[in-house]
Design a protein around this motif. Structure first.
Motif, mmCIF file in Angstrom:
data_model
loop_
_atom_site.group_PDB
_atom_site.id
_atom_site.type_symbol
_atom_site.label_atom_id
_atom_site.label_comp_id
_atom_site.label_asym_id
_atom_site.label_seq_id
_atom_site.Cartn_x
_atom_site.Cartn_y
_atom_site.Cartn_z
ATOM 1 N N GLY A 78 0.766 -1.174 0.150
ATOM 2 C CA GLY A 78 0.125 0.001 -0.104
ATOM 3 C C GLY A 78 0.777 1.226 0.030
ATOM 4 O O GLY A 78 2.027 1.167 0.132
ATOM 5 N N TYR A 79 0.141 2.385 0.047
ATOM 6 C CA TYR A 79 0.906 3.565 0.104
ATOM 7 C C TYR A 79 1.219 3.905 1.622
ATOM 8 O O TYR A 79 0.858 3.421 2.582
ATOM 9 C CB TYR A 79 -0.106 4.960 -0.145
ATOM 10 C CG TYR A 79 -0.411 4.816 -1.671
ATOM 11 C CD1 TYR A 79 0.280 5.580 -2.465
ATOM 12 C CD2 TYR A 79 -1.688 4.323 -2.057
ATOM 13 C CE1 TYR A 79 0.071 5.618 -3.788
ATOM 14 C CE2 TYR A 79 -1.643 4.440 -3.463
ATOM 15 C CZ TYR A 79 -1.117 5.200 -4.389
ATOM 16 O OH TYR A 79 -1.373 4.915 -5.660
ATOM 17 N N LYS A 80 2.522 4.606 1.492
ATOM 18 C CA LYS A 80 3.325 4.961 2.859
ATOM 19 C C LYS A 80 2.857 6.168 3.328
ATOM 20 O O LYS A 80 2.354 7.127 2.722
ATOM 21 C CB LYS A 80 4.735 5.150 2.315
ATOM 22 C CG LYS A 80 5.579 3.844 2.093
ATOM 23 C CD LYS A 80 6.941 3.925 1.762
ATOM 24 C CE LYS A 80 7.359 4.875 0.635
ATOM 25 N NZ LYS A 80 8.784 4.896 0.366
ATOM 26 N N THR A 140 3.630 1.768 5.698
ATOM 27 C CA THR A 140 2.134 1.215 5.306
ATOM 28 C C THR A 140 1.488 1.416 6.625
ATOM 29 O O THR A 140 2.038 0.904 7.699
ATOM 30 C CB THR A 140 2.001 0.178 4.376
ATOM 31 O OG1 THR A 140 2.726 -1.090 5.049
ATOM 32 C CG2 THR A 140 2.563 0.340 3.394
ATOM 33 N N LEU A 141 0.172 1.285 6.717
ATOM 34 C CA LEU A 141 -0.597 1.364 7.690
ATOM 35 C C LEU A 141 -0.609 0.030 8.259
ATOM 36 O O LEU A 141 -0.517 -0.319 9.492
ATOM 37 C CB LEU A 141 -1.913 1.688 7.538
ATOM 38 C CG LEU A 141 -2.301 3.244 7.161
ATOM 39 C CD1 LEU A 141 -3.557 3.426 6.287
ATOM 40 C CD2 LEU A 141 -2.005 4.145 8.214
ATOM 41 N N SER A 142 -0.425 -1.121 7.432
ATOM 42 C CA SER A 142 -0.313 -2.516 7.953
ATOM 43 C C SER A 142 1.079 -2.460 8.809
ATOM 44 O O SER A 142 0.841 -3.327 9.840
ATOM 45 C CB SER A 142 -0.399 -3.608 6.648
ATOM 46 O OG SER A 142 0.679 -3.504 5.849
ATOM 47 N N ASN A 143 2.021 -2.071 8.499
ATOM 48 C CA ASN A 143 3.355 -2.276 8.911
ATOM 49 C C ASN A 143 3.290 -1.429 10.408
ATOM 50 O O ASN A 143 3.837 -1.764 11.297
ATOM 51 C CB ASN A 143 4.390 -1.850 8.129
ATOM 52 C CG ASN A 143 4.613 -3.012 7.016
ATOM 53 O OD1 ASN A 143 4.293 -4.231 7.150
ATOM 54 N ND2 ASN A 143 5.484 -2.652 6.006
ATOM 55 N N ILE A 174 -5.481 -3.599 -0.101
ATOM 56 C CA ILE A 174 -6.160 -2.301 0.400
ATOM 57 C C ILE A 174 -7.226 -2.410 1.655
ATOM 58 O O ILE A 174 -7.259 -1.659 2.560
ATOM 59 C CB ILE A 174 -6.970 -1.678 -0.751
ATOM 60 C CG1 ILE A 174 -5.922 -1.445 -1.966
ATOM 61 C CG2 ILE A 174 -7.708 -0.399 -0.740
ATOM 62 C CD1 ILE A 174 -6.855 -1.292 -3.274
ATOM 63 N N GLU A 175 -7.873 -3.394 1.661
ATOM 64 C CA GLU A 175 -8.614 -3.799 2.643
ATOM 65 C C GLU A 175 -7.907 -3.882 4.149
ATOM 66 O O GLU A 175 -8.305 -3.451 5.011
ATOM 67 C CB GLU A 175 -9.528 -4.935 2.428
ATOM 68 C CG GLU A 175 -10.338 -5.605 3.398
ATOM 69 C CD GLU A 175 -10.768 -6.903 3.243
ATOM 70 O OE1 GLU A 175 -11.491 -7.561 3.989
ATOM 71 O OE2 GLU A 175 -11.018 -7.287 2.052
ATOM 72 N N HIS A 217 -6.373 -1.834 9.221
ATOM 73 C CA HIS A 217 -5.365 -1.491 10.286
ATOM 74 C C HIS A 217 -5.635 0.022 10.756
ATOM 75 O O HIS A 217 -5.330 0.336 11.919
ATOM 76 C CB HIS A 217 -4.091 -1.889 9.892
ATOM 77 C CG HIS A 217 -3.847 -3.268 9.891
ATOM 78 N ND1 HIS A 217 -3.017 -3.809 9.158
ATOM 79 C CD2 HIS A 217 -4.645 -4.181 10.342
ATOM 80 C CE1 HIS A 217 -2.639 -5.537 9.478
ATOM 81 N NE2 HIS A 217 -3.879 -5.563 10.378
ATOM 82 N N LEU A 218 -5.930 0.939 9.775
ATOM 83 C CA LEU A 218 -6.122 2.057 10.163
ATOM 84 C C LEU A 218 -7.381 2.470 11.007
ATOM 85 O O LEU A 218 -7.124 3.250 12.105
ATOM 86 C CB LEU A 218 -6.298 3.025 9.094
ATOM 87 C CG LEU A 218 -6.791 4.681 9.219
ATOM 88 C CD1 LEU A 218 -5.599 5.409 9.851
ATOM 89 C CD2 LEU A 218 -7.071 5.272 7.974
ATOM 90 N N ARG A 219 -8.496 1.596 10.852
ATOM 91 C CA ARG A 219 -9.487 1.814 11.870
ATOM 92 C C ARG A 219 -9.055 1.176 13.196
ATOM 93 O O ARG A 219 -9.371 1.923 14.263
ATOM 94 C CB ARG A 219 -10.582 0.936 11.202
ATOM 95 C CG ARG A 219 -11.342 1.501 10.412
ATOM 96 C CD ARG A 219 -12.705 1.154 9.879
ATOM 97 N NE ARG A 219 -12.649 -0.506 9.506
ATOM 98 C CZ ARG A 219 -12.264 -1.004 8.188
ATOM 99 N NH1 ARG A 219 -12.230 0.010 7.149
ATOM 100 N NH2 ARG A 219 -12.308 -2.251 7.845
#
Length: 350
Positions: A164-166, A228-231, A290-291, A296-298
């Protein structure tokens, strides 16, 4: 003499008795029980797959999905052993381990290859890809094919995986304007383009392995990082930061690499199964990354007290203007054709 004879007879009788009652001689003459776990053990193929991120990230989940597909379609003849979180090799030595045959498969961030293969820096250009369609066309089109052709012998490029985007995090102040980067010390991946990007914004940088980022945030050696938000979520980086900027200023993806000598020794059937499983896994991670990042942002918003800021169009323009010199510095390195392809994608998807 009678005494010696009696003793000898006693010893002989004891030996015969022990042999008769103490050992079941029939076991020695029967064939050994069949161990079905040993059947074809020399025909088993083991793929050691090393990566540095957590298992609940897009790459971590994709690796497990790939391993499951391989096990299912080869009836266990190929076993993919996954070593996540840098437990086997970190992101600084996994490439050499692959090249030397100590492991068979890795999926490093594309940025990790830029020092070995300078043309790969094109993927690190700030704001290079306006949307996910542009990323997909870059990976699966001219840019991706050109970059995979740059790899050295004994390293086989298999596919690109998506994350994803950083985004930016900081412990001192929100990163909203380019001037906010002044006096910020940022952890970066080993990419000259990423280093130039942050220097253009006014920050100082340190390159360090991904799995050392949290500890260095904890002791305030660095006070910012991009990821990324996941990391950010899976490695708890948000717990040592106060501000999160949803900037989408660069894209973080991976390239799946395999030891070519290992690959060439596989049967045609096994090569076909691996190729098909990778294609399906790539399609899966493209759709689900993306999902995962949105989820992870939520979770970050629910569990942390970070100040979350989304760049406005005007602020994004200011960031782009600040990093424009990076494009000029990079073109002589990556070549005009790759840069023109970036410009084409930007015009197409802007």
């Amino acid at each position: 003499m009678k005494t010696v004879a009696a003793i000898s007879l006693f010893i002989l009788t004891g030996i015969v008795t022990a042999l008769w009652f103490g050992f079941d001689l029939s076991e020695a003459t029967d064939s050994l029980n069949y161990d079905d776990e040993q059947e074809g053990i020399e025909d088993k193929v083991v793929i050691k797959f090393s990566h540095v991120v957590a298992e609940n990230t897009p790459k971590g989940r994709a690796a497990r999905r790939f391993a499951s597909l391989i096990h299912e379609r080869t009836d266990g003849d190929i076993k993919v052993e996954i070593y996540s979180n840098g437990t086997l090799y970190n992101d600084q030595n996994e490439y050499d381990a692959l090249k030397n045959g100590h492991i068979q498969m890795i999926a490093p961030a594309t940025s990790k290859l830029t020092e070995r293969f300078p043309k790969w820096q094109v993927l690190d250009l700030p704001f290079a890809f306006p949307n996910y369609q542009a990323v997909e066309e870059a990976y699966e089109g001219t840019i991706g094919r050109t970059l995979l052709d740059q790899l050295e012998p004994n390293v086989k490029g298999m596919t690109f995986w998506y994350n994803g985007y950083k985004q930016m995090t900081s412990s001192d102040q929100p990163m909203i304007l380019p001037s906010d980067f002044n006096r910020t010390h940022v952890r970066i991946m080993p990419s000259p383009v990423i280093e130039s990007q942050f220097h253009a914004l006014g920050a100082s940088t340190t390159q360090m392995p991904f799995n050392k980022t949290y500890n260095n945030l904890e002791v305030d050696f660095i006070n910012g990082q991009e990821n990324t938000l996941s990391n950010i979520y899976s490695k708890n980086l948000y717990k040592e930061q106060d501000y999160l900027t949803i900037s989408d200023h660069g894209y973080l993806g991976y390239v799946v690499l395999m030891n070519d000598e290992f690959w060439s020794k596989l049967s045609n059937e096994h090569q076909a199964i691996i190729t098909q499983a990778l294609e399906e896994t790539t399609d899966w991670i493209k759709r689900h990354s993306i999902e995962i990042n949105d989820t992870h942002l939520r979770q970050i918003k629910r569990t942390a007290s970070l100040d979350v800021h989304y760049l406005t169009k005007k602020q994004r323009v200011l960031w782009k203007e600040a990093v424009t010199p990076v494009y000029e510095e990079t073109e002589p390195i990556v070549g005009e054709s790759l840069m023109q392809e970036i410009y084409r994608l930007q015009e197409k998807y802007q």
